[in-house]
Structure formats: C-alpha cells, structure tokens
Design a protein around this motif. Structure first.
Motif, PDB file in Angstrom:
ATOM      1  N   ASP A  83      27.504  26.033  32.175  1.00 32.14           N
ATOM      2  CA  ASP A  83      27.563  27.486  32.405  1.00 32.14           C
ATOM      3  C   ASP A  83      26.335  28.006  33.149  1.00 32.14           C
ATOM      4  OD1 ASP A  83      29.835  27.191  30.792  1.00 32.14           O
ATOM      5  OD2 ASP A  83      28.750  27.783  28.986  1.00 32.14           O
ATOM      6  N   GLU A  84      25.734  27.159  33.952  1.00 31.57           N
ATOM      7  CA  GLU A  84      24.534  27.535  34.690  1.00 31.57           C
ATOM      8  C   GLU A  84      24.851  27.636  36.178  1.00 31.57           C
ATOM      9  OE1 GLU A  84      19.840  26.344  34.474  1.00 31.57           O
ATOM     10  OE2 GLU A  84      21.259  24.691  34.684  1.00 31.57           O
ATOM     11  N   VAL A  85      24.209  28.598  36.856  1.00 31.46           N
ATOM     12  CA  VAL A  85      24.306  28.731  38.309  1.00 31.46           C
ATOM     13  C   VAL A  85      22.978  28.279  38.907  1.00 31.46           C
ATOM     14  CG1 VAL A  85      24.714  30.283  40.253  1.00 31.46           C
ATOM     15  CG2 VAL A  85      25.887  30.689  38.080  1.00 31.46           C
ATOM     16  N   ALA A 112      40.051  27.117  45.086  1.00 30.20           N
ATOM     17  CA  ALA A 112      39.259  26.138  44.353  1.00 30.20           C
ATOM     18  C   ALA A 112      39.372  26.349  42.850  1.00 30.20           C
ATOM     19  CB  ALA A 112      37.797  26.212  44.790  1.00 30.20           C
ATOM     20  N   LEU A 113      39.387  27.599  42.417  1.00 27.80           N
ATOM     21  CA  LEU A 113      39.432  27.896  40.982  1.00 27.80           C
ATOM     22  C   LEU A 113      40.784  27.559  40.353  1.00 27.80           C
ATOM     23  CD1 LEU A 113      37.444  31.252  40.955  1.00 27.80           C
ATOM     24  CD2 LEU A 113      36.668  29.041  40.071  1.00 27.80           C
ATOM     25  N   ALA A 160      28.722  41.454  47.588  1.00 29.62           N
ATOM     26  CA  ALA A 160      28.483  41.943  46.227  1.00 29.62           C
ATOM     27  C   ALA A 160      29.637  41.555  45.298  1.00 29.62           C
ATOM     28  CB  ALA A 160      28.300  43.459  46.243  1.00 29.62           C
ATOM     29  N   GLU A 161      30.871  41.609  45.789  1.00 29.18           N
ATOM     30  CA  GLU A 161      32.026  41.223  44.971  1.00 29.18           C
ATOM     31  C   GLU A 161      31.980  39.743  44.615  1.00 29.18           C
ATOM     32  OE1 GLU A 161      35.770  42.333  46.637  1.00 29.18           O
ATOM     33  OE2 GLU A 161      35.091  44.348  47.161  1.00 29.18           O
ATOM     34  N   ILE A 162      31.648  38.908  45.592  1.00 27.67           N
ATOM     35  CA  ILE A 162      31.588  37.468  45.350  1.00 27.67           C
ATOM     36  C   ILE A 162      30.468  37.145  44.372  1.00 27.67           C
ATOM     37  CG2 ILE A 162      31.085  35.237  46.432  1.00 27.67           C
ATOM     38  CD1 ILE A 162      32.579  36.250  48.908  1.00 27.67           C
ATOM     39  N   GLU A 163      29.322  37.801  44.540  1.00 25.84           N
ATOM     40  CA  GLU A 163      28.209  37.590  43.608  1.00 25.84           C
ATOM     41  C   GLU A 163      28.624  37.942  42.187  1.00 25.84           C
ATOM     42  OE1 GLU A 163      24.053  39.776  42.448  1.00 25.84           O
ATOM     43  OE2 GLU A 163      24.516  39.607  44.586  1.00 25.84           O
ATOM     44  N   SER A 164      29.255  39.095  42.025  1.00 21.94           N
ATOM     45  CA  SER A 164      29.685  39.538  40.699  1.00 21.94           C
ATOM     46  C   SER A 164      30.676  38.556  40.090  1.00 21.94           C
ATOM     47  CB  SER A 164      30.313  40.931  40.804  1.00 21.94           C
ATOM     48  OG  SER A 164      30.841  41.341  39.566  1.00 21.94           O
ATOM     49  N   LEU A 205      31.972  34.424  36.172  1.00 22.53           N
ATOM     50  CA  LEU A 205      32.635  33.177  35.801  1.00 22.53           C
ATOM     51  C   LEU A 205      31.718  32.292  34.973  1.00 22.53           C
ATOM     52  CD1 LEU A 205      34.451  32.341  39.144  1.00 22.53           C
ATOM     53  CD2 LEU A 205      35.561  32.792  36.961  1.00 22.53           C
ATOM     54  N   ALA A 206      30.474  32.177  35.395  1.00 28.16           N
ATOM     55  CA  ALA A 206      29.534  31.339  34.656  1.00 28.16           C
ATOM     56  C   ALA A 206      29.251  31.914  33.271  1.00 28.16           C
ATOM     57  CB  ALA A 206      28.235  31.186  35.444  1.00 28.16           C
ATOM     58  N   LYS A 207      29.110  33.236  33.195  1.00 28.24           N
ATOM     59  CA  LYS A 207      28.833  33.861  31.900  1.00 28.24           C
ATOM     60  C   LYS A 207      30.020  33.758  30.959  1.00 28.24           C
ATOM     61  CE  LYS A 207      25.244  37.131  33.320  1.00 28.24           C
ATOM     62  NZ  LYS A 207      24.867  38.558  33.458  1.00 28.24           N
ATOM     63  N   ARG A 208      31.232  33.691  31.530  1.00 32.28           N
ATOM     64  CA  ARG A 208      32.436  33.581  30.708  1.00 32.28           C
ATOM     65  C   ARG A 208      32.501  32.232  29.997  1.00 32.28           C
ATOM     66  NH1 ARG A 208      37.943  34.470  33.885  1.00 32.28           N
ATOM     67  NH2 ARG A 208      37.552  32.308  34.500  1.00 32.28           N
TER      68      ARG A 208
END
Length: 230
Positions: A27-29, A145-146, A168-172, A177-180
């Motif tokens: 879960d890390e970026v 990919a997802l 900004a949308e892609i960053e969010s 996803l990682a936080k989920r």
C-alpha cells in the motif's frame, strides 16, 4: 511488495541501469525521478518483464520474478502502464476496457469499478480511443490496467502532456487507491510536484544509478533537486 536487488539491465550488451536496490512496501506509493536518459523507463521495463535482467533480482511479494516473462508477472499481480497514453486507437473506449475484462470473473463489475474511479470515461465509451484527449486516454490506460486487479501498479510518466485538472484527478485516484489498501504503486514522474505529493518515498536516478532516496515531505523537493543537479 516489490524488492529489487542489485538490478542491472539495458539493451543488447549495453547496460543502462546499474545495480539498483529499491523496495516498495504494501500500500505504498514510491516515485522514481531523474532527468531524461537517467534510466527510469528502462528500469520499469525490466520490472515489468519487457527487458531481461543482466544482473540482480526482481521479487514480488517475496517471489522471484527475475526470469518470468511479462505475462506471468501480470498473472502474479503486476500491471504496467507505459508512457504515452497507449491504447488501441481504432477500438472504442468501451471496447478497450472489455478487451481486458473478457474472460475474467465479474468482468462487468470490474469495468464498472474503474468507471467509478474515472467517471469522465462513462460518456466516452462509444468513442474511438484514438479520438480522445491525452488526459482521457491516460485515464483509459490506467483503468485498463486496474481491471487486471493488480497488487503492484507501475506507471510511467502518467502526467506527460496532460492538462493540469486531469493531473490532479489522476493524483487523487492514485493516492486513493493506495490508501484503500491492496495496491502498491511504482511511479516514474518528471513532474516533481505531482511525484512528491503522490508518493510516500522517492528515488532519484542519475546515469542509471540511485543518486538519492528518502521520504517525501517538506524538505524532499530540495533534496531531489540537489540530487538531480549534481
């Protein structure tokens, strides 16, 4: 989730990446940065199985992937989104998604989940992918990919040539996803602001070697710029 040990790779007999040690936790970026020619894309292609390792190992969740081909790495949980908003231009956006989802359990639900992440794609499902904007194609590429339900998402320059509001949308989406939970992200990015906002940690490559690494934070940008200018 991902561990590279002394990884060296390149083209033919010419090494481009020299002895990289890198790790990504669950879960890390993690962002990889550096100037053009630093070896960033070459590194990602080796992780994804598109280039053979000259030396060292690639491990996914403790399993050695070094000699496995790209399709086996996808089955093991890797998904690679290459640079350039790549898609099947002659197919519609919807067909691009269904091409990946076909044969998977709950394929329609997987497509619906990605459209929830990227709602701007819903009204575009009947449009040829080649007619989409760069930002729309990038969202489509990440959504495809997802659908493979990866544990490791590998993104190569996802903001290249894209308007700021889509960046900004892609960053969010990536951070969310990682936080989920259940997904780690390896991100190559020239846009320092995006990379340092999205990532938990960073590596800077210079001439195919790690010049700096650390956690992102208030002082990270200065360290990254210094490492890139040495």
């Amino acid at each position: 989730m991902l561990r590279l040990r002394d990884l060296a790779c390149g083209y033919g007999r010419t090494p481009v990446v020299h002895g990289i040690d890198l790790h990504i936790g669950p879960d890390e970026v993690v962002a990889v940065m550096g100037h053009n020619g630093a070896g960033k894309t070459t590194l990602l292609r080796a992780v994804a199985g598109l280039l053979p390792a000259m030396r060292g190992t690639v491990e996914l969740d403790g399993t050695d992937m070094t000699r496995r081909p790209a399709n086996r790495r996808v089955k093991a949980g890797m998904a690679y989104v290459p640079q350039g908003q790549q898609c099947f231009a002659h197919l519609t956006a919807g067909e691009n998604l269904r091409l990946v989802a076909d044969g998977r359990r709950h394929g329609k639900a997987l497509i619906d989940a990605q459209l929830d992440l990227f709602p701007a794609l819903r009204p575009l499902l009947g449009r040829q992918a080649g007619l989409l904007s760069g930002g729309q194609r990038q969202q489509l590429a990440i959504a495809r990919a997802l659908i493979t339900e990866p544990r490791l998402l590998i993104l190569d320059e996802p903001t290249e040539g894209i308007q700021p509001n889509v960046v900004a949308e892609i960053e969010s989406t990536v951070v969310g996803l990682a936080k989920r939970g259940g997904l780690s992200v390896l991100l190559v990015e020239q846009h320092l602001g995006f990379a340092l906002q999205a990532a938990d940690r960073y590596y800077v490559l210079r001439s195919g070697r790690v010049a700096s690494e650390g956690s992102t934070g208030v002082e990270a940008e200065g360290r990254v710029r210094e490492a890139m200018s040495i």
